[in-house]
Design a protein around this motif. Structure first.
Motif, PDB file in Angstrom:
ATOM      1  N   ILE B 418      34.683 -26.023   0.672  1.00  0.00           N
ATOM      2  CA  ILE B 418      35.885 -26.449   1.400  1.00  0.00           C
ATOM      3  C   ILE B 418      36.909 -27.032   0.428  1.00  0.00           C
ATOM      4  N   ASP B 419      36.436 -27.739  -0.576  1.00  0.00           N
ATOM      5  CA  ASP B 419      37.366 -28.298  -1.570  1.00  0.00           C
ATOM      6  C   ASP B 419      38.145 -27.191  -2.276  1.00  0.00           C
ATOM      7  N   ASP B 420      37.469 -26.104  -2.607  1.00  0.00           N
ATOM      8  CA  ASP B 420      38.149 -24.941  -3.214  1.00  0.00           C
ATOM      9  C   ASP B 420      39.275 -24.454  -2.291  1.00  0.00           C
ATOM     10  N   ILE B 421      38.952 -24.370  -1.000  1.00  0.00           N
ATOM     11  CA  ILE B 421      39.927 -23.849  -0.031  1.00  0.00           C
ATOM     12  C   ILE B 421      41.127 -24.778   0.050  1.00  0.00           C
ATOM     13  N   ILE B 422      40.877 -26.067   0.057  1.00  0.00           N
ATOM     14  CA  ILE B 422      41.974 -27.047   0.111  1.00  0.00           C
ATOM     15  C   ILE B 422      42.881 -26.873  -1.108  1.00  0.00           C
ATOM     16  N   LYS B 423      42.277 -26.655  -2.267  1.00  0.00           N
ATOM     17  CA  LYS B 423      43.069 -26.433  -3.484  1.00  0.00           C
ATOM     18  C   LYS B 423      43.947 -25.187  -3.348  1.00  0.00           C
ATOM     19  N   ILE B 424      43.345 -24.125  -2.831  1.00  0.00           N
ATOM     20  CA  ILE B 424      44.110 -22.872  -2.647  1.00  0.00           C
ATOM     21  C   ILE B 424      45.277 -23.114  -1.688  1.00  0.00           C
ATOM     22  N   CYS B 442      30.091 -25.628  11.226  1.00  0.00           N
ATOM     23  CA  CYS B 442      30.734 -25.320   9.937  1.00  0.00           C
ATOM     24  C   CYS B 442      32.121 -24.712  10.162  1.00  0.00           C
ATOM     25  N   GLU B 443      32.219 -23.867  11.199  1.00  0.00           N
ATOM     26  CA  GLU B 443      33.525 -23.285  11.537  1.00  0.00           C
ATOM     27  C   GLU B 443      34.504 -24.407  11.906  1.00  0.00           C
ATOM     28  N   ASP B 444      34.017 -25.376  12.686  1.00  0.00           N
ATOM     29  CA  ASP B 444      34.850 -26.517  13.074  1.00  0.00           C
ATOM     30  C   ASP B 444      35.271 -27.338  11.861  1.00  0.00           C
ATOM     31  N   GLU B 448      38.948 -28.445  10.634  1.00  0.00           N
ATOM     32  CA  GLU B 448      39.362 -29.845  10.538  1.00  0.00           C
ATOM     33  C   GLU B 448      39.731 -30.250   9.118  1.00  0.00           C
ATOM     34  N   ARG B 449      38.906 -29.871   8.154  1.00  0.00           N
ATOM     35  CA  ARG B 449      39.154 -30.341   6.781  1.00  0.00           C
ATOM     36  C   ARG B 449      40.144 -29.461   6.032  1.00  0.00           C
ATOM     37  N   ALA B 450      40.028 -28.130   6.182  1.00  0.00           N
ATOM     38  CA  ALA B 450      40.890 -27.244   5.369  1.00  0.00           C
ATOM     39  C   ALA B 450      42.028 -26.625   6.185  1.00  0.00           C
ATOM     40  N   GLY B 451      41.992 -26.812   7.491  1.00  0.00           N
ATOM     41  CA  GLY B 451      43.081 -26.285   8.328  1.00  0.00           C
ATOM     42  C   GLY B 451      43.083 -24.768   8.448  1.00  0.00           C
ATOM     43  N   VAL B 452      41.934 -24.136   8.198  1.00  0.00           N
ATOM     44  CA  VAL B 452      41.868 -22.675   8.322  1.00  0.00           C
ATOM     45  C   VAL B 452      40.917 -22.286   9.446  1.00  0.00           C
ATOM     46  N   SER B 453      41.210 -21.168  10.090  1.00  0.00           N
ATOM     47  CA  SER B 453      40.303 -20.650  11.114  1.00  0.00           C
ATOM     48  C   SER B 453      39.707 -19.330  10.640  1.00  0.00           C
ATOM     49  N   ALA B 454      38.606 -18.973  11.275  1.00  0.00           N
ATOM     50  CA  ALA B 454      37.935 -17.712  10.931  1.00  0.00           C
ATOM     51  C   ALA B 454      38.769 -16.578  11.507  1.00  0.00           C
ATOM     52  N   ALA B 470      30.813 -24.409   3.837  1.00  0.00           N
ATOM     53  CA  ALA B 470      30.904 -25.719   4.490  1.00  0.00           C
ATOM     54  C   ALA B 470      29.646 -26.556   4.268  1.00  0.00           C
ATOM     55  N   CYS B 471      28.462 -25.990   4.604  1.00  0.00           N
ATOM     56  CA  CYS B 471      27.241 -26.795   4.574  1.00  0.00           C
ATOM     57  C   CYS B 471      26.362 -26.516   3.365  1.00  0.00           C
ATOM     58  N   GLN B 472      26.726 -25.484   2.588  1.00  0.00           N
ATOM     59  CA  GLN B 472      25.977 -25.105   1.385  1.00  0.00           C
ATOM     60  C   GLN B 472      24.538 -24.668   1.691  1.00  0.00           C
ATOM     61  N   LYS B 473      24.275 -24.339   2.962  1.00  0.00           N
ATOM     62  CA  LYS B 473      22.970 -23.743   3.308  1.00  0.00           C
ATOM     63  C   LYS B 473      23.095 -22.217   3.213  1.00  0.00           C
ATOM     64  N   PRO B 474      21.987 -21.476   3.248  1.00  0.00           N
ATOM     65  CA  PRO B 474      22.048 -20.017   3.078  1.00  0.00           C
ATOM     66  C   PRO B 474      23.059 -19.375   4.041  1.00  0.00           C
TER      67      PRO B 474
END
Lengths: 485, 485
Positions: B418-424, B442-444, B448-454, B470-474
């Motif tokens: 998500i941090d990468d996305i915020i930078k972009i 994770c979609e939510d 909320e954090r990056a302001g992007v939707s799927a 978002a969650c760094q799980k598989p």
């Protein structure tokens, strides 16, 4: 209804149709539903135009739209909803339409501050737009049209003839002078008349509506009136001249070449799906619908006979391809039903020409064309099937017009008094030419005593007497009277 | 506004347009109004499509309608109004649409017993009709479409992008099997993609909507997503697979070949006037609209220069006739305005090619073609003007697509967190490819954090990582994320 019954119902659809001479109204409804033109919904007066019904409307649209555009008209899209205050701006207009409006009072979960009516017609919307966008003589004329549906909350409803929601086009134009606007009003009536006569094979009487019958807010309403098989009248398109009444009510002004502010003059004109009802009642018979070739979604249906015999389907397919290649709207029916079932189905649907092709035809290098209008069969050499079909279709188109014209002529009468009219009505009725003094009271008396309304003051005036048929005082016009749908 | 101001306003319309890099939203609104595509009305969210805006819609309609019909679809007309009880029959569907409905509560002068909503979409009406008319496998598939407007009572509205009433087509189909219905869903998405890419010159990303983003009542929603000039996403057409959910809710059944009752499977798919907004934001520039030639109401405008010189207007008229004769949609402007004013006007309207012709050109037996996309000018021999114009138009069509494709490629990024996305997003934004585990949470969090939707799960999957951004799980899917209109 259980599924089995529905299937049964489908299978029998071509067998059950009321005799038109026994019960014309029921015959009409039968044709609308069994030819699969229309379906009812759970809301009274709201109908579904099924694919075959809509395809007829698309044919009509194509003809009208091309003519509108050739004359410089442009299509637009106005909103569906009109605020109550906007509808009220022209006094006569709102008086005519408000009683039939459907009102939106809630949007999302909130009560609206001002209720909105679903457009019964769109004059007020065009005027609001023009008040903002027209400023100079350079902006005129505006020649606009839109294809849409409108809604009028009628009490009595019937398929095509009186829907609460119906499809139409509404032309709206704005002109610098009264002369130009009047010319436009007449020109567009003539467009309607041409499409009716040349495409729908429906003879029309062109004329002016009386003050009582004219459109709410109009100075003049022109109409084309058609006689149905049962001799009743159908108003089949109207064109209105508004003068500058709406322009004054809505504050539409333009500066002329001398830079003086002027009010422009306005028209509107409409043609609706009710004409499909007219088509049915003009040409239909006890086998169902009969569609004039020029407007038919399918002009020719090819039906292979004895399809178990080798080569039959292939020959039928080649024939369909040849017809299509020649520009005919042709369809082959290769389905499971028997040829007899198919014959009845396409007769019900009014397909103007059926071509049968079986093993013996193929051996003889021919096929058999059966006309929907007369039932007459003609053998066509396979190599000349398209030319032969084209010629038969042209002939059918002409024959349908002629037959409708004969019905009109045979049942149009001249009358000198209300008693005469009552006698005519008692012996089957029709259109009645009678003189009129121009008084509302006499028009009312015609309605009350003879049950006829003034269909129009025909452009082609004749003198069928010297005095008004109602009051016997000196007459002003010859009026065409009739019982209207 | 006084008449003088309005005139002034008209004269200046081509001079005043906000810089798109300074204020993209205002630039967009300027183009919508100054190119005369749209007008506002007194009701929020209800717009007028003016002739030029509607002509673009007619071009799009023509392309889509021909493709639908070639695939065996038939047009129909369903009613405007849906009884509340009918809308409520499918649980998810009503939950999605009821909050946005406009309700008719009064018809004529009477309160209705049951309120009627103006259709926000017509699944329920098609289902009611099919429940009555479908009985056997022989009745399937039903491949229906309708062109109409629908109404959704949105809070925020913008020209083309979000109307309360908008024009669209809605396809509705019913199939014997799930496989057939899924094939249809995909085929129709491909029709939309083809019209976007080949006609509108808009590159699309095809994909599946997430559960949160899918249509109310659908099992699957497919979408095509386009990148606008400001790098935001526009959903430009959707196609839904319903399974047999609606069939069960509405009691639609058919008997199969073994005479067993089955529930059919259903689709719907829609394409709207919002695509015109997409067209503006994909190709427009600081001189106004730019329309791809294949969809342009006017492909070439001919402007005579120094019309006081003898022979100029005549030569320009011959040129227009020659272009039209070659099948080009050509218009000559012989009005009073100066050539410079006309150049600016047709640039604002996005006409792809302008041809200037003046005394010196005529002497040289040539004319000058100016491209709307690049401004580049080419001298064309008069005898080859149509061929030359055709070649230039083809080139413009290709160049517009290429430019849009470059914008998409240049601003599509892969991100692992998500941090990468915020930078972009902080450095101008764009489309972001990132992996997703499939969890709503994770979609939510992305929203909320990056302001992007799927935007979609693209059909063409890539592995841009192993774990959910978002969650760094598989991770399960690669998702295309973006900021949507």
């Amino acid at each position: 209804m259980a599924k089995e019954n529905k299937q049964q119902d489908n299978r029998q659809k071509v067998e059950q149709i009321t005799d038109m001479e026994a019960d014309f109204a029921q015959w009409y409804t039968d044709v609308c539903t069994k030819a699969e033109l229309i379906d009812y919904t759970s809301v009274k007066g709201l109908y579904i135009l099924r694919p075959y019904g809509y395809a007829i409307w698309e044919s009509i649209q194509r003809e009208l739209d091309a003519r509108f555009k050739a004359d410089g008209h442009e299509n637009v899209s106005m909103p569906l909803l009109i605020p109550e205050s906007l509808l009220q701006k022209e006094r006569d207009h709102v008086a005519g339409f408000a009683p039939e409006c459907a009102w939106v009072t809630v949007g999302g979960s909130e009560e609206l501050e001002e209720r909105l009516c679903i457009r019964p017609t769109s004059e007020t919307l065009f005027c609001e737009h023009w008040a903002k966008t027209v400023a100079s003589w350079r902006d005129l004329p505006k020649l606009y049209n839109q294809w849409c549906s409108v809604l009028r909350w009628e009490k009595t409803t019937r398929p095509f003839l009186r829907h609460r929601e119906f499809l139409w086009q509404e032309g709206h134009t704005l002109h610098a002078t009264a002369e130009e606007a009047l010319e436009e009003t007449e020109r567009q009536l003539e467009v309607y008349a041409a499409v009716c006569e040349e495409y729908l094979a429906m003879p029309v009487t062109r004329g002016l509506k009386t003050e009582q019958e004219k459109f709410a807010g109009a100075e003049r309403t022109y109409t084309i009136e058609c006689m149905m098989h049962d001799r009743k009248a159908l108003q089949n398109g109207t064109s209105h001249y508004f003068g500058d009444g709406f322009a004054r009510a809505f504050g539409i002004q333009y500066s002329d070449r001398e830079n003086k502010l002027q009010y422009p003059h306005q028209t509107s004109w409409g043609f609706t799906t009710r004409t499909i009802g007219g088509l049915i009642m003009t040409h239909g018979d006890n086998s169902g619908l009969v569609i004039p070739p020029k407007i038919a979604p399918i002009e020719v249906v090819v039906i292979p006979v004895a399809t178990h015999r080798p080569g039959v389907n292939e020959a039928a397919e080649r024939l369909v391809a040849a017809l299509r290649g020649a520009g005919l709207r042709a369809k082959g029916d290769f389905g499971d039903n028997s040829p007899g079932w198919k014959y009845a189905e396409y007769e019900m649907k009014g397909v103007p020409l059926r071509i049968e092709i079986g093993p013996r035809d193929i051996e003889a290098g021919a096929c058999v064309a059966a006309r929907r209008d007369s039932g007459e069969k003609t053998a066509l050499p396979l190599g000349e099937a398209a030319t032969g079909a084209r010629a038969l279709l042209d002939d059918i188109q002409a024959a349908l017009y002629k037959k409708a014209q004969r019905n009109l002529e045979d049942h149009t009468y001249a009358a000198g008094s209300i008693d005469d009219i009552i006698k005519i009505n008692n012996s089957g009725g029709g259109f009645i030419k009678a003189m009129w003094c121009g008084a509302d009271a006499c028009e009312d008396e015609m309605k009350e005593r003879a049950g006829v309304s003034a269909r129009c003051i025909p452009f082609k005036q004749e003198r069928v007497g010297e005095v008004c048929a109602a009051c016997q005082k000196p007459a002003k016009h010859m009026v065409l009277w009739g019982v209207a749908y």
